[in-house]
Design a protein around this motif. Structure first.
Motif, PDB file in Angstrom:
ATOM      1  N   GLY A 273      45.963  32.994  43.130  1.00 25.15           N
ATOM      2  CA  GLY A 273      45.171  31.791  42.539  1.00 25.15           C
ATOM      3  C   GLY A 273      44.656  31.835  40.965  1.00 25.15           C
ATOM      4  N   PRO A 274      44.496  30.804  40.266  1.00 23.38           N
ATOM      5  CA  PRO A 274      43.937  30.707  38.968  1.00 23.38           C
ATOM      6  C   PRO A 274      42.501  31.570  38.917  1.00 23.38           C
ATOM      7  CG  PRO A 274      43.852  28.422  39.750  1.00 23.38           C
ATOM      8  CD  PRO A 274      44.538  29.431  40.757  1.00 23.38           C
ATOM      9  N   ASP A 275      41.991  31.602  39.813  1.00 24.27           N
ATOM     10  CA  ASP A 275      40.507  32.063  39.715  1.00 24.27           C
ATOM     11  C   ASP A 275      40.395  33.253  40.546  1.00 24.27           C
ATOM     12  OD1 ASP A 275      39.210  29.951  38.134  1.00 24.27           O
ATOM     13  OD2 ASP A 275      38.958  28.756  39.990  1.00 24.27           O
ATOM     14  N   THR A 276      41.286  34.022  40.917  1.00 26.09           N
ATOM     15  CA  THR A 276      41.296  35.121  41.772  1.00 26.09           C
ATOM     16  C   THR A 276      41.171  36.382  40.798  1.00 26.09           C
ATOM     17  OG1 THR A 276      43.112  34.360  43.203  1.00 26.09           O
ATOM     18  CG2 THR A 276      42.880  36.480  43.036  1.00 26.09           C
TER      19      THR A 276
ATOM     20  N   ASP B 164      40.589  37.735  35.464  1.00 23.34           N
ATOM     21  CA  ASP B 164      41.495  37.069  36.715  1.00 23.34           C
ATOM     22  C   ASP B 164      42.979  37.418  36.172  1.00 23.34           C
ATOM     23  OD1 ASP B 164      42.223  34.999  34.626  1.00 23.34           O
ATOM     24  OD2 ASP B 164      40.559  33.843  35.159  1.00 23.34           O
ATOM     25  N   TYR B 165      43.746  36.699  36.787  1.00 20.65           N
ATOM     26  CA  TYR B 165      45.392  36.912  36.529  1.00 20.65           C
ATOM     27  C   TYR B 165      46.008  36.078  35.466  1.00 20.65           C
ATOM     28  CZ  TYR B 165      45.444  39.748  40.785  1.00 20.65           C
ATOM     29  OH  TYR B 165      45.309  40.759  41.545  1.00 20.65           O
ATOM     30  N   THR B 166      44.996  35.208  34.749  1.00 21.32           N
ATOM     31  CA  THR B 166      45.361  34.528  33.754  1.00 21.32           C
ATOM     32  C   THR B 166      46.237  35.442  32.741  1.00 21.32           C
ATOM     33  OG1 THR B 166      43.777  32.859  33.970  1.00 21.32           O
ATOM     34  CG2 THR B 166      44.968  32.727  31.830  1.00 21.32           C
TER      35      THR B 166
ATOM     36  N   ASP C  43      39.817  40.523  44.053  1.00 21.96           N
ATOM     37  CA  ASP C  43      40.151  39.717  45.273  1.00 21.96           C
ATOM     38  C   ASP C  43      41.409  40.155  46.014  1.00 21.96           C
ATOM     39  OD1 ASP C  43      37.887  37.714  45.229  1.00 21.96           O
ATOM     40  OD2 ASP C  43      38.638  36.885  43.595  1.00 21.96           O
ATOM     41  N   SER C  44      41.072  40.176  47.250  1.00 19.91           N
ATOM     42  CA  SER C  44      42.502  40.384  47.939  1.00 19.91           C
ATOM     43  C   SER C  44      43.318  39.519  47.804  1.00 19.91           C
ATOM     44  CB  SER C  44      42.134  40.545  49.614  1.00 19.91           C
ATOM     45  OG  SER C  44      43.312  40.612  50.409  1.00 19.91           O
ATOM     46  N   LEU C  45      44.823  39.990  47.982  1.00 21.20           N
ATOM     47  CA  LEU C  45      45.836  39.141  47.527  1.00 21.20           C
ATOM     48  C   LEU C  45      46.559  38.942  48.994  1.00 21.20           C
ATOM     49  CD1 LEU C  45      47.509  40.231  44.140  1.00 21.20           C
ATOM     50  CD2 LEU C  45      45.918  38.508  44.658  1.00 21.20           C
TER      51      LEU C  45
END
Length: 141
Positions: free
Chosen positions: A48-51, A34-36, A68-70
């Motif tokens: 989002g945090p779960d993306t 994810d993006y974390t 996931d799409s942004l």
């Protein structure tokens, strides 16, 4: 390194769920990032945090990448212009795969039966909207 081609699907926020499902169907190793901890300050939309930034399924019967799409209004994964084709050795394997898809909420789009070209063929759309063509070479036994 030789050139290779791998399918990539952009999901509308369901990449983690979809990739876990595909791993349950096809096996293999799944890595999901994810993006974390990633710098997204220059992104036009903040994830989002779960993306899912990137997911990779390797080593099983399917090699696939996804994320996931942004976009603010992402399209669904459903399409009439692309599909994934599964080639099975036996009709039993094909029917088992179709059953796994439908048991999870997918729908049969074209029944699995003898095709004009001599194979046994059908189509199933999974619960995420992705179309899967299922083909077993040779006549039905």
């Amino acid at each position: 390194m030789p050139i290779s081609t791998v399918a990539y699907i952009e999901f509308p926020g369901t990449a983690a769920e979809a990739m876990k499902f595909y791993q349950s169907v096809f096996g293999g190793e799944l890595e999901v990032m994810d993006y974390t901890g990633l710098d997204t300050s220059d992104f036009p939309v903040q994830p989002g945090p779960d993306t899912v930034a990137h997911a990779s399924l390797t080593g099983g019967a399917l090699e696939l990448r996804a994320g996931d799409s942004l976009s603010e209004d992402p399209p669904g994964a459903s399409s009439e212009v692309y599909s994934m084709m599964i080639l099975t050795d036996t009709q039993e394997e094909a029917r088992d795969l179709i059953d796994k898809f439908t048991a999870a909420g997918g729908s049969v789009e074209l029944p699995y039966e003898p095709a004009p070209w001599g194979d046994t063929y059908g189509q199933v759309r999974d619960q995420f909207g992705v179309m899967w063509q299922v083909d077993t070479p040779g006549p039905e036994s």
